[in-house]
Design a protein around this motif. Structure first.
Motif, PDB file in Angstrom:
ATOM      1  N   HIS A   1       0.503  12.110  -8.151  1.00  0.00           N
ATOM      2  CA  HIS A   1      -0.376  12.598  -9.216  1.00  0.00           C
ATOM      3  C   HIS A   1      -1.434  13.548  -8.681  1.00  0.00           C
ATOM      4  O   HIS A   1      -1.795  14.536  -9.342  1.00  0.00           O
ATOM      5  N   ALA A   2      -1.949  13.263  -7.465  1.00  0.00           N
ATOM      6  CA  ALA A   2      -2.915  14.191  -6.882  1.00  0.00           C
ATOM      7  C   ALA A   2      -2.247  15.532  -6.589  1.00  0.00           C
ATOM      8  O   ALA A   2      -2.844  16.594  -6.781  1.00  0.00           O
ATOM      9  N   GLY A   3      -0.993  15.493  -6.142  1.00  0.00           N
ATOM     10  CA  GLY A   3      -0.268  16.728  -5.902  1.00  0.00           C
ATOM     11  C   GLY A   3      -0.046  17.523  -7.171  1.00  0.00           C
ATOM     12  O   GLY A   3      -0.117  18.761  -7.179  1.00  0.00           O
ATOM     13  N   ALA A   4       0.226  16.814  -8.275  1.00  0.00           N
ATOM     14  CA  ALA A   4       0.415  17.496  -9.556  1.00  0.00           C
ATOM     15  C   ALA A   4      -0.867  18.217  -9.979  1.00  0.00           C
ATOM     16  O   ALA A   4      -0.828  19.359 -10.467  1.00  0.00           O
ATOM     17  N   LEU A   5      -2.011  17.571  -9.795  1.00  0.00           N
ATOM     18  CA  LEU A   5      -3.281  18.219 -10.151  1.00  0.00           C
ATOM     19  C   LEU A   5      -3.562  19.410  -9.245  1.00  0.00           C
ATOM     20  O   LEU A   5      -4.126  20.419  -9.678  1.00  0.00           O
ATOM     21  N   GLU A   6      -3.157  19.297  -7.962  1.00  0.00           N
ATOM     22  CA  GLU A   6      -3.420  20.380  -7.027  1.00  0.00           C
ATOM     23  C   GLU A   6      -2.594  21.627  -7.361  1.00  0.00           C
ATOM     24  O   GLU A   6      -3.093  22.752  -7.301  1.00  0.00           O
ATOM     25  N   PHE A   7      -1.320  21.415  -7.706  1.00  0.00           N
ATOM     26  CA  PHE A   7      -0.440  22.555  -7.936  1.00  0.00           C
ATOM     27  C   PHE A   7      -0.494  23.068  -9.385  1.00  0.00           C
ATOM     28  O   PHE A   7       0.051  24.128  -9.690  1.00  0.00           O
ATOM     29  N   ARG A   8      -1.143  22.313 -10.266  1.00  0.00           N
ATOM     30  CA  ARG A   8      -1.279  22.782 -11.659  1.00  0.00           C
ATOM     31  C   ARG A   8      -2.734  22.688 -12.096  1.00  0.00           C
ATOM     32  O   ARG A   8      -3.096  21.874 -12.953  1.00  0.00           O
TER      33      ARG A   8
ATOM     34  N   ARG B   1      -4.744  12.342 -18.197  1.00  0.00           N
ATOM     35  CA  ARG B   1      -3.749  11.295 -17.999  1.00  0.00           C
ATOM     36  C   ARG B   1      -3.463  11.084 -16.504  1.00  0.00           C
ATOM     37  O   ARG B   1      -3.383   9.944 -16.024  1.00  0.00           O
ATOM     38  N   ALA B   2      -3.329  12.196 -15.752  1.00  0.00           N
ATOM     39  CA  ALA B   2      -3.086  12.071 -14.314  1.00  0.00           C
ATOM     40  C   ALA B   2      -4.278  11.423 -13.602  1.00  0.00           C
ATOM     41  O   ALA B   2      -4.109  10.577 -12.714  1.00  0.00           O
ATOM     42  N   ALA B   3      -5.474  11.815 -14.010  1.00  0.00           N
ATOM     43  CA  ALA B   3      -6.663  11.209 -13.403  1.00  0.00           C
ATOM     44  C   ALA B   3      -6.731   9.718 -13.709  1.00  0.00           C
ATOM     45  O   ALA B   3      -7.134   8.911 -12.859  1.00  0.00           O
ATOM     46  N   GLY B   4      -6.316   9.344 -14.931  1.00  0.00           N
ATOM     47  CA  GLY B   4      -6.311   7.923 -15.282  1.00  0.00           C
ATOM     48  C   GLY B   4      -5.322   7.139 -14.435  1.00  0.00           C
ATOM     49  O   GLY B   4      -5.608   6.016 -13.989  1.00  0.00           O
ATOM     50  N   VAL B   5      -4.129   7.739 -14.208  1.00  0.00           N
ATOM     51  CA  VAL B   5      -3.145   7.071 -13.367  1.00  0.00           C
ATOM     52  C   VAL B   5      -3.649   6.946 -11.936  1.00  0.00           C
ATOM     53  O   VAL B   5      -3.475   5.908 -11.274  1.00  0.00           O
ATOM     54  N   ILE B   6      -4.311   8.020 -11.433  1.00  0.00           N
ATOM     55  CA  ILE B   6      -4.872   7.968 -10.076  1.00  0.00           C
ATOM     56  C   ILE B   6      -5.910   6.866  -9.971  1.00  0.00           C
ATOM     57  O   ILE B   6      -5.935   6.075  -9.021  1.00  0.00           O
ATOM     58  N   ARG B   7      -6.794   6.810 -10.968  1.00  0.00           N
ATOM     59  CA  ARG B   7      -7.830   5.768 -10.947  1.00  0.00           C
ATOM     60  C   ARG B   7      -7.211   4.384 -10.991  1.00  0.00           C
ATOM     61  O   ARG B   7      -7.596   3.476 -10.232  1.00  0.00           O
TER      62      ARG B   7
ATOM     63  N   LEU C   1       0.812  -1.212   0.000  1.00  0.00           N
ATOM     64  CA  LEU C   1       0.000   0.000   0.000  1.00  0.00           C
ATOM     65  C   LEU C   1       0.847   1.265   0.000  1.00  0.00           C
ATOM     66  O   LEU C   1       0.436   2.283  -0.556  1.00  0.00           O
ATOM     67  N   GLY C   2       2.019   1.222   0.643  1.00  0.00           N
ATOM     68  CA  GLY C   2       2.874   2.400   0.637  1.00  0.00           C
ATOM     69  C   GLY C   2       3.269   2.809  -0.764  1.00  0.00           C
ATOM     70  O   GLY C   2       3.270   4.001  -1.116  1.00  0.00           O
ATOM     71  N   HIS C   3       3.582   1.825  -1.599  1.00  0.00           N
ATOM     72  CA  HIS C   3       3.967   2.120  -2.977  1.00  0.00           C
ATOM     73  C   HIS C   3       2.790   2.704  -3.764  1.00  0.00           C
ATOM     74  O   HIS C   3       2.906   3.728  -4.446  1.00  0.00           O
ATOM     75  N   ARG C   4       1.631   2.074  -3.644  1.00  0.00           N
ATOM     76  CA  ARG C   4       0.465   2.531  -4.399  1.00  0.00           C
ATOM     77  C   ARG C   4       0.021   3.927  -3.945  1.00  0.00           C
ATOM     78  O   ARG C   4      -0.279   4.800  -4.772  1.00  0.00           O
ATOM     79  N   LEU C   5      -0.031   4.128  -2.645  1.00  0.00           N
ATOM     80  CA  LEU C   5      -0.512   5.410  -2.145  1.00  0.00           C
ATOM     81  C   LEU C   5       0.472   6.540  -2.454  1.00  0.00           C
ATOM     82  O   LEU C   5       0.058   7.693  -2.620  1.00  0.00           O
ATOM     83  N   SER C   6       1.759   6.219  -2.512  1.00  0.00           N
ATOM     84  CA  SER C   6       2.706   7.273  -2.895  1.00  0.00           C
ATOM     85  C   SER C   6       2.492   7.701  -4.340  1.00  0.00           C
ATOM     86  O   SER C   6       2.632   8.891  -4.682  1.00  0.00           O
ATOM     87  N   LEU C   7       2.123   6.767  -5.223  1.00  0.00           N
ATOM     88  CA  LEU C   7       1.791   7.138  -6.607  1.00  0.00           C
ATOM     89  C   LEU C   7       0.564   8.046  -6.639  1.00  0.00           C
ATOM     90  O   LEU C   7       0.528   9.044  -7.372  1.00  0.00           O
ATOM     91  N   LEU C   8      -0.446   7.678  -5.848  1.00  0.00           N
ATOM     92  CA  LEU C   8      -1.639   8.518  -5.778  1.00  0.00           C
ATOM     93  C   LEU C   8      -1.280   9.923  -5.291  1.00  0.00           C
ATOM     94  O   LEU C   8      -1.768  10.931  -5.823  1.00  0.00           O
ATOM     95  N   SER C   9      -0.399  10.010  -4.286  1.00  0.00           N
ATOM     96  CA  SER C   9      -0.024  11.300  -3.737  1.00  0.00           C
ATOM     97  C   SER C   9       0.690  12.167  -4.766  1.00  0.00           C
ATOM     98  O   SER C   9       0.428  13.366  -4.874  1.00  0.00           O
TER      99      SER C   9
END
Length: 380
Positions: free
Chosen positions: A203-210, A220-226, A193-201
């Motif tokens: 891409h979610a951070g990229a959407l937040e700051f851009r 593309r980022a939303a697809g990776v998050i999903r 879960l640490g690996h998966r959740l870090s990926l979510l963090s």
């Protein structure tokens, strides 16, 4: 305040009542037989009968005061014929309930009192030796029987204690096995879960700051998050599904799964270089799983703590020489991830490596990066 129930003697069983009744009957019949052979006249005869009655009555309390009962009836046997049966019972009782040295002392006292008894009851002094030998044989038979019962009880008690100890040890082993299984399950959940959740963090951070990013990048980022969220749920379901399974049935990644692990990190924007110098199908299963988890934890930590840094993964070794794995990230382009602190992942990796007979080390490098390296045994 002392509990009166604690000092109360144990209640007699049916078997105890039967044994006490048989010994009481023996004491009465033996005393009557002795009284008939050598009764005393006058006051001594009356005292003999009183002593016999008291001695036979004492058979019913012999369990509570075995030494006191044996001592009293043995002293009375110095002149009383009717108490001789109770004296034999007293010897037997002491042999059953008390240590051998106490039994020997009471037996020696009884033998010393036989000659005075023979002198009082028999006119022919030649009977003294015969009576002494006969009484000694009877006492020794009673003591031997009592010691055999005592030894048998002690043996049964030791076997019972050994069985209880074995049950307790089995329970402790089961608890330890369950604890090890839970610890391994916790490590698996942390790694997966640490690996998966870090990926979510990321891409979610990229959407937040851009928020003004092009629609294609957002999609593309939303697809990776999903996809990462879906995969995290799948991994969690897989781990929870084996919660009650044996430890060997926990999810077991292989060295061949490393390319997909690296690809996920690259899709998250990481720069990862991989050099695997061993044939994937030749690495032992335990070592392969440990290598995978080390690389996974190294990539996760680099993603969280060193954003923008390049990561180099190296796996090398061979049979007999061992297997080496190293995950090294360079100095991050920007400041370390805000609010990120290292948890127990590396500690768990060190324990995992130690369980396989290997070792793991980690720390900062001279150029400001971070390095995780391990050596694992690879039998020849």
């Amino acid at each position: 305040m002392e509990d009166p129930q604690a000092t109360r003697p144990p209640r007699r069983s049916v078997r105890d009542w039967a044994a006490d009744g048989a010994l009481f009957l023996f004491a009465v019949l033996f005393g009557l037989a002795e009284f008939g052979d050598g009764s005393l006249p006058g006051v001594l005869g009356g005292a003999d009968v009183v002593a016999g009655v008291l001695g036979c009555a004492g058979v019913w309390v012999r369990r509570r005061w075995p030494v006191g009962f044996a001592l009293v009836v043995t002293l009375l046997s110095a002149f009383s014929a009717t108490v001789s049966g109770a004296a034999v019972v007293g010897m037997f009782t002491v042999a059953v309930h008390r240590p051998a040295r106490v039994t020997a002392a009471i037996g020696a006292l009884g033998l010393l009192l036989v000659p005075p008894y023979a002198v009082i009851h028999y006119d022919d002094q030649s009977f003294v030796v015969v009576v002494t030998l006969l009484a000694g044989a009877i006492y020794l038979a009673a003591i031997g029987w009592g010691l055999s019962i005592r030894n048998r009880r002690q043996l049964l008690q030791s076997l019972r204690l050994r069985a209880e100890r074995a049950d307790e040890e089995a329970r402790l082993r089961a608890e330890q096995a369950q604890l090890r299984a839970r610890e391994q399950l916790a490590r698996e959940m942390h790694d997966v879960l640490g690996h998966r959740l870090s990926l979510l963090s990321v891409h979610a951070g990229a959407l937040e700051f851009r928020p003004d990013a092009p629609a294609e990048e957002v999609a593309r980022a939303a697809g990776v998050i999903r996809q990462s969220a879906h995969q995290a749920l799948q991994d969690l379901r897989e781990v929870i599904g084996v919660l009650r399974a044996p430890v060997g049935e926990l999810p077991s990644p292989r060295l061949a799964d490393l390319p997909e692990l690296v690809a996920e990190s690259r899709r998250a924007g990481m720069r990862v270089e991989v050099a695997v110098e061993v044939a994937e199908d030749t690495v032992p299963g335990a070592a392969a799983r440990t290598v995978y988890r080390i690389v996974q934890e190294g990539l996760t930590n680099a993603r969280k703590h060193a954003p923008g840094a390049g990561v180099a993964v190296t796996v090398d070794g061979g049979p007999g020489a061992g297997l080496t794995v190293e995950v090294r990230n360079s100095r991050p382009d920007g400041p370390p991830g805000a609010g990120q602190v290292r948890g127990q992942g590396l500690v768990g990796l060190a324990e995992r490596a130690a369980l396989t007979g290997g070792r793991l080390e980690y720390g900062r490098t001279a150029d400001g990066g971070f390095r995780v390296a391990a050596w694992l045994p690879w039998p020849a």
